[in-house]
Design an enzyme around this catalytic site. Structure first.
Site, short mmCIF file in Angstrom:
data_model
loop_
_atom_site.label_atom_id
_atom_site.label_comp_id
_atom_site.label_asym_id
_atom_site.label_seq_id
_atom_site.Cartn_x
_atom_site.Cartn_y
_atom_site.Cartn_z
N ARG B 59 45.27 71.96 13.69
CA ARG B 59 46.26 71.21 13.93
C ARG B 59 45.82 70.42 12.14
NH1 ARG B 59 45.62 68.08 19.61
NH2 ARG B 59 44.51 69.74 20.70
N ASP B 61 47.19 66.67 10.53
CA ASP B 61 47.40 65.25 10.99
C ASP B 61 48.88 64.80 10.14
OD1 ASP B 61 45.53 64.98 12.66
OD2 ASP B 61 43.92 63.64 11.11
N TYR B 120 38.23 71.71 3.53
CA TYR B 120 39.40 70.98 3.79
C TYR B 120 38.37 70.66 2.01
CZ TYR B 120 41.54 70.26 7.57
OH TYR B 120 42.35 70.77 9.16
N ARG B 208 39.35 62.32 7.06
CA ARG B 208 39.48 61.15 6.49
C ARG B 208 38.29 59.86 6.63
NH1 ARG B 208 44.90 61.08 8.28
NH2 ARG B 208 45.37 59.12 7.73
#
Lengths: 264, 264
Positions: B59, B61, B120, B208
């Site tokens: 997923r 965000d 990421y 994050r």
């Protein structure tokens, strides 16, 4: 230092600004829509408490970007010193416009009339699939292009030529359409083909007409040396289509050393 | 080749997709807003003439981007072969989503459950003025950051840890919050600081939260070795703020060699 009518001591400032042109009808103020100049002058008015007129080195067309447009205006430094003004502008301008540099210029500096050369870059994304992150900043062209042929064609633009075949607006025919190009390069950069054009001045949509024609050369639709014939023809209908605006960037404006001098 | 209920011969496909997440509430279908999955499944339904269910490796965000999310679904190749399907998808999807690669996968391939590592990248623009062209793809931070201290701090994340201090949603406390990070690097790249995190799985807003904390280290607001104390604390309130979504990119998904095999 110059004297303004109200007795205010005014200094000429030289700003280098960058903007994403996607939301604007161009740099220069006009009634047809929002412009970068209007945004800048609105903020300057707010900070000065009166109208401030700016001069840009180049109009850019609707949707065209700038990495380093030079803009000049007169300013009362007692109201706000240079570095503070730069920060205030960047704080008040929308996020798609930024003042990269701001400095005092020589008295009488005119960003537009003192400009000697302007460098434009056009970015073509040439691969088999578009890129979500570069859709607003490149022209996506599917199918391998012949960069060598494009280079050969680009070289034909260098020199002083009548650019009637590469200008869209017939209104120009009343004035001279001779322009000088001192550099026209085509380079491969990863999955992009970038075309750089440096000239003393440009007619309306001239760079994009040149790019559109070079792309047809790259696609094998016309020979590289047809550029010479086109220049002689002065006939816009014989050249290629105008490339879309989102791939075009005004990169840099060059001045004579004397005009460019910035006062620390 | 697998048999579907209707007697149709279905093959599992493996797609690598890129998207600009700015307009989406994330990859995964949900009622709160438009998702990338919904856009993709809507187009697949159009092409297949019936509902097609897709599985994404991750997923992402709201507002987070992907350079290489892997997505799988079952497809009747008699209806449309792979390369034609890829072109049709790119022709019908909005410009902010692109299918970069599409191939036949091993039967039973599941993009989500077979994923072993995910990489990421977070992009921070660290200079004295924002950039109109990177405002939708980076986090702009004014003021020179201490990259060396950030590197030292990032190294503390490597290994298996309880990430309670770096997960936003308390709902996770019901399940295990232990995750393994095999790489966490901070690199200077021109005027950007890029943070790369490679892990087996991530909690909600975990990357994050890690980035927000590393940024506070870079700003000198907390020492580099405070990461160790934070991990032990399992207390989200002690870590840094969650970094904004527009700087985050899912770069790549890694699979076991057997699961990743693509059939030509």
């Amino acid at each position: 230092m110059e004297k303004a009518s109200g007795g205010i001591q005014e200094t000429t400032l030289k700003a280098t600004i960058a903007y994403d042109g996607g939301a604007y009808v161009g740099w220069q103020r006009q009634i047809s829509g929002m412009t970068v100049q209007q945004r800048l002058e609105d903020v300057l008015k707010q900070l000065a408490g009166r109208i401030v007129t700016t001069h840009g080195a180049s109009r850019t067309d609707q949707g065209v970007h700038a990495l380093g447009l030079v803009v000049g205006w007169k300013w009362d430094l007692k109201r706000m010193p240079v570095e503070q003004l730069r920060r205030a502008l960047n704080g008040l301008l929308p996020a798609d416009i930024r003042v990269l540099k701001l400095a005092r210029a020589k008295a009488g500096f005119n960003a537009r009339f003192d400009a000697k050369w302007k460098l434009y870059r056009y970015r073509i994304l040439n691969r088999d699939v578009a890129d979500p992150f570069r859709r607003a900043g490149t022209w996506f062209i599917f199918g391998k292009m012949d960069v060598k042929a494009m280079r050969k064609a680009a070289a034909c633009f260098v020199g002083k030529h009548h650019f009637g075949a590469f200008a869209v607006n017939p209104g120009y025919e009343r004035t001279s359409m001779v322009r000088e190009i001192r550099r026209c390069l085509v380079r491969s950069k990863g999955d992009e083909i970038q075309i750089e054009v440096e000239g003393n001045a440009f007619l309306y949509k001239m760079v994009r007409s040149m790019v559109g024609t070079l792309v047809e050369v790259g696609m094998g639709k016309r020979p590289a040396d047809s550029i010479r014939t086109l220049l002689v023809s002065r006939d816009r209908r014989q050249a290629g289509k105008t490339a879309p605006p989102q791939g075009l960037y005004l990169v840099k404006v060059f001045y004579r050393r004397s005009a460019a001098r910035v006062i620390p």
